[in-house]
Design an enzyme around this catalytic site. Structure first.
Site, short mmCIF file in Angstrom:
data_model
loop_
_atom_site.label_atom_id
_atom_site.label_comp_id
_atom_site.label_asym_id
_atom_site.label_seq_id
_atom_site.Cartn_x
_atom_site.Cartn_y
_atom_site.Cartn_z
N LYS A 161 10.77 -12.14 7.75
CA LYS A 161 10.92 -10.61 8.09
C LYS A 161 11.84 -10.03 7.85
O LYS A 161 12.12 -9.01 7.50
CB LYS A 161 9.43 -10.37 8.25
CG LYS A 161 8.86 -8.89 7.85
CD LYS A 161 8.47 -8.66 6.52
CE LYS A 161 8.11 -7.59 5.91
NZ LYS A 161 7.35 -6.44 6.26
N GLU A 172 13.36 3.08 10.39
CA GLU A 172 13.49 1.50 11.47
C GLU A 172 15.01 0.89 11.60
O GLU A 172 14.56 -0.01 12.59
CB GLU A 172 12.26 0.47 11.04
CG GLU A 172 11.02 1.80 11.09
CD GLU A 172 9.93 0.33 9.92
OE1 GLU A 172 8.58 0.72 11.08
OE2 GLU A 172 10.17 0.56 9.23
N ALA A 198 1.05 -1.62 -0.02
CA ALA A 198 0.17 -0.19 0.04
C ALA A 198 0.92 1.01 0.01
O ALA A 198 2.11 1.08 0.81
CB ALA A 198 -0.95 0.39 1.10
O1 PAF Z 1 9.20 -2.53 4.44
C1 PAF Z 1 9.44 -2.03 3.36
O2 PAF Z 1 9.43 -1.53 2.47
C2 PAF Z 1 8.26 -3.54 3.35
O3 PAF Z 1 8.26 -4.30 4.28
C3 PAF Z 1 9.52 -4.58 2.28
C4 PAF Z 1 8.94 -6.23 2.81
C5 PAF Z 1 11.26 -4.27 1.63
C6 PAF Z 1 8.76 -3.76 0.44
O4 PAF Z 1 9.12 -2.65 0.07
#
Ligand code: PAF
Length: 304
Positions: free
Chosen positions: A188, A270, A126
């Site tokens: 992730k 982050e 998004a």
């Molecule tokens: O942080 C982000 O932008 C998303 O988690 C990812 C998976 C790297 C895709 O842009």
């Protein structure tokens, strides 16, 4: 009346959830920090457009079958949870949804030990932008999946948590319940530890991290990540992690990562919750992670 989903913050994923709830007829409230900057319109994945219901300002005490989702940055979580605590007396389910690690530890410090809590990670795409006439809009750019699970798998709140997962599924499908949510979160973390700093440092789109000039860097990040993840209870193979990272980089190829965008717009990144978490865990376990350490320093130098 059925359960309500309460969404904190006005970021892209939070606004997408609000749009999904509205589209699927689920009772919802959204609480952006700045009501004037929050999206007022959504463009769905099929191209259809609709106006979003106005944001809410002050919450009431949430019901037990309500769900409070916090799609925030880890560094915003502590204050947000503290502010929400008075509204959680009936023990509505809380869902943490953020990049990186450390949110669970924060929630454990703020909420009681047996509080009904879910951890989640999403690969839905998004973006938030201003359309041609200056209207703040959220666009659903890529269908992904949300993985969600209990951090402890304790059976105390099992029924309530199952109903919360069903509500999330109605809002933005598909949602997959994970017996081991930690594995999904570590995976992730690897994706973000590679894509986010490289795209931010070299000012490139996600797909460009697959270029040969980054082969060594990608390999080194994944190698250090695997060492740290595996002494922390996971069972990953560095080559597999690299493939997973490249798969996501390809699937989200045209995007600029969230860290790239944070750097471009001068916002706090982050990095501490992503590569910084790897460094912090490595220190605890006596593992040398020079590449991740350097990435943390370089991103901090860029964004300060
Ligand atoms: O942080 C982000 O932008 C998303 O988690 C990812 C998976 C790297 C895709 O842009």
């Amino acid at each position: 009346m059925g359960a309500t989903i309460h969404i904190v913050g006005g970021g892209a994923i939070g606004s997408l959830l609000a749009a999904g709830a509205q589209r699927h007829g689920v009772s919802h409230c959204r609480y952006p920090r700045d009501v004037n900057a929050a999206p007022v319109k959504a463009t769905w994945i099929d191209g259809s457009e609709f106006n979003l219901s106005p944001p809410n300002k002050t919450p009431n005490i949430l019901n037990k079958d309500d769900v409070l989702v916090l799609p925030l940055k880890v560094y915003q979580l502590h204050d947000a949870l503290q502010a929400w605590q008075p509204f959680l007396k009936r023990r509505a389910t809380v869902v943490l949804l953020h990049n990186g690690m450390g949110g669970y530890e924060i929630a454990r410090n703020v909420l009681p030990e047996d509080y009904p809590l879910l951890l989640a990670t999403t690969s839905h795409g998004a973006i938030k932008y201003y359309d041609s006439v200056g209207i703040s809009t959220v666009r659903y750019t890529g269908r992904g999946i949300t993985k969600v699970g209990s951090p402890t798998n304790a059976i105390t709140n099992a029924k309530q948590l199952k109903e919360a997962v069903a509500l999330l599924e109605r809002v933005l499908p598909p949602v997959e319940y994970q017996q081991d949510i930690w594995q999904a979160l570590w995976l992730k973390l690897a994706v973000n530890a590679v894509i986010n700093p490289i795209t931010a440092l070299y000012d490139i789109q996600n797909k460009q991290i697959a270029q040969p000039q980054f082969d060594e860097l990608r390999e080194a990040i994944c190698h250090e990540f695997t060492l740290v993840a595996n002494v922390s209870g996971q069972n990953f193979c560095s080559a597999h992690i690299q493939q997973e990272v490249l798969k996501v980089a390809k699937a989200t190829g045209e995007n600029y990562s969230s860290m790239h965008q944070d750097v471009v717009h001068g916002r706090t990144t982050e990095i501490e919750a992503i590569n910084g978490y790897i460094v912090q865990m490595a220190k605890k376990k006596g593992i040398h992670v020079p590449v991740n350490t350097l990435l943390v320093e370089r991103i901090k130098a860029l964004s300060s």
